[in-house]
Design an enzyme around this catalytic site. Structure first.
Site, PDB file in Angstrom:
ATOM      1  N   SER A   1       0.818  -1.219   0.000  1.00 55.69           N
ATOM      2  CA  SER A   1       0.000   0.000   0.000  1.00 55.69           C
ATOM      3  C   SER A   1       0.849   1.265   0.000  1.00 55.69           C
ATOM      4  O   SER A   1       2.005   1.262   0.416  1.00 55.69           O
ATOM      5  CB  SER A   1      -0.927   0.001   1.225  1.00 55.69           C
ATOM      6  OG  SER A   1      -1.724  -1.149   1.223  1.00 55.69           O
TER       7      SER A   1
HETATM    8  N1  SAM Z   1      -0.028  -4.889   4.012  1.00 57.12           N
HETATM    9  C1  SAM Z   1       0.640  -5.458   2.878  1.00 57.12           C
HETATM   10  C2  SAM Z   1       2.026  -4.922   2.692  1.00 57.12           C
HETATM   11  O1  SAM Z   1       2.499  -4.139   3.534  1.00 57.12           O
HETATM   12  O2  SAM Z   1       2.676  -5.321   1.720  1.00 57.12           O
HETATM   13  C3  SAM Z   1      -0.152  -5.265   1.612  1.00 57.12           C
HETATM   14  C4  SAM Z   1      -1.323  -6.122   1.558  1.00 57.12           C
HETATM   15  S1  SAM Z   1      -2.080  -6.257  -0.015  1.00 57.12           S
HETATM   16  C5  SAM Z   1      -2.787  -4.676  -0.278  1.00 57.12           C
HETATM   17  C6  SAM Z   1      -3.443  -7.296   0.453  1.00 57.12           C
HETATM   18  C7  SAM Z   1      -3.080  -8.718   0.751  1.00 57.12           C
HETATM   19  O3  SAM Z   1      -4.211  -9.378   1.292  1.00 57.12           O
HETATM   20  C8  SAM Z   1      -2.665  -9.513  -0.463  1.00 57.12           C
HETATM   21  O4  SAM Z   1      -1.379 -10.036  -0.289  1.00 57.12           O
HETATM   22  C9  SAM Z   1      -3.722 -10.613  -0.557  1.00 57.12           C
HETATM   23  O5  SAM Z   1      -3.227 -11.846  -1.045  1.00 57.12           O
HETATM   24  C10 SAM Z   1      -4.156 -10.720   0.880  1.00 57.12           C
HETATM   25  N2  SAM Z   1      -5.468 -11.337   1.103  1.00 57.12           N
HETATM   26  C11 SAM Z   1      -6.612 -11.195   0.384  1.00 57.12           C
HETATM   27  N3  SAM Z   1      -7.595 -11.936   0.937  1.00 57.12           N
HETATM   28  C12 SAM Z   1      -7.057 -12.552   2.029  1.00 57.12           C
HETATM   29  C13 SAM Z   1      -7.575 -13.445   3.015  1.00 57.12           C
HETATM   30  N4  SAM Z   1      -8.839 -13.874   3.032  1.00 57.12           N
HETATM   31  N5  SAM Z   1      -6.724 -13.880   3.970  1.00 57.12           N
HETATM   32  C14 SAM Z   1      -5.438 -13.479   4.014  1.00 57.12           C
HETATM   33  N6  SAM Z   1      -4.900 -12.653   3.096  1.00 57.12           N
HETATM   34  C15 SAM Z   1      -5.705 -12.175   2.130  1.00 57.12           C
END
Ligand code: SAM
Length: 218
Positions: free
Chosen positions: A63
């Site tokens: 993000s």
């Molecule tokens: N906070 C992270 C960083 O600092 O890099 C960025 C996160 S990214 C915007 C969102 C993440 O949520 C993705 O890696 C995606 O695979 C994960 N995600 C989506 N649905 C999910 C779920 N049900 N459980 C765990 N992770 C999930």
């Protein structure tokens, strides 16, 4: 080269975070310290401190720094929290939470991302993080309740298991909306009731799981 990253990181705090109203000194200090460029593949590392999200593979993103700061500040971490993070992604936000809480439980549904994040977080010396490759919309009942819950993917509505696993006075930050745009919501548990307020508009990748979106669409 690492000197350039140090300068870029200081500029990020000075130009993107503080002027937009991030006041928590601990958040500013930690984001001024953590090497964000190490959480991004080398070819894109030059973009690490820019004012936008950056791809991290598997169609996911790290993000925008300001959104990370806004969400972290809203969690009001004092240092003694049991914190749950849904969406480990690159592990950058996890590092921030690990600096500001006592223990972090982080869940990522894409195993290859979790493996990379775990590796860099270990190299940086974090030893208060537990990792799980699972559907984070289910929470992590074994370690509940949580004082703070950070969801870093957009949900159609706050997943019930996460609400149930929020401690009294616990805070949860979650983007809620449709698949393309969301509102950043802060939920605070007060006994059996929940207080909710909006922190503004945002745009996240989808939260995919039993209590989120059911498929990747697009
Ligand atoms: N906070 C992270 C960083 O600092 O890099 C960025 C996160 S990214 C915007 C969102 C993440 O949520 C993705 O890696 C995606 O695979 C994960 N995600 C989506 N649905 C999910 C779920 N049900 N459980 C765990 N992770 C999930």
């Amino acid at each position: 080269m690492s000197h350039d990253f140090t300068i870029a990181r200081k500029r990020m705090v000075k130009n993107q975070l503080a002027p937009r109203g991030i006041k928590d000194e601990r958040v500013l200090q930690v984001m001024g310290k953590i090497p964000r460029h190490l959480f991004i593949e080398e070819a894109l590392a030059g973009e690490a401190y820019n004012d936008h999200p950056v791809p991290i593979g598997e169609k996911q993103t790290i993000s925008q720094p300001y959104i990370v700061a806004l969400m972290t500040e809203a969690l009001e971490l004092g240092g003694n929290e049991n914190t749950l993070e849904i969406g480990t992604g690159s592990g950058y936000q996890t590092a921030i939470l690990a600096e500001l809480s006592s223990k972090v439980y982080t869940i990522e549904r894409i195993k290859s991302l979790l493996v990379k994040a775990r590796k860099i977080l270990a190299q940086l010396g974090y030893n208060n993080i537990l990792f799980s490759a699972f559907d984070g919309t289910m929470g992590w009942s074994e370690y509940a309740p949580f004082d703070a819950i950070m969801v870093t993917a957009g949900a159609p509505s706050p997943p019930k298991p996460l609400i149930d696993q929020l401690a009294d006075n616990g805070r949860m930050i979650i983007p809620v909306g449709d698949r393309y745009t969301q509102e950043l919501i802060k939920i605070v548990r007060k006994g059996k009731s929940l207080e909710q307020k909006s922190l503004g508009g945002c745009r996240f990748v989808n939260l995919i799981g039993i209590h989120g979106w059911h498929d990747e669409e697009m």
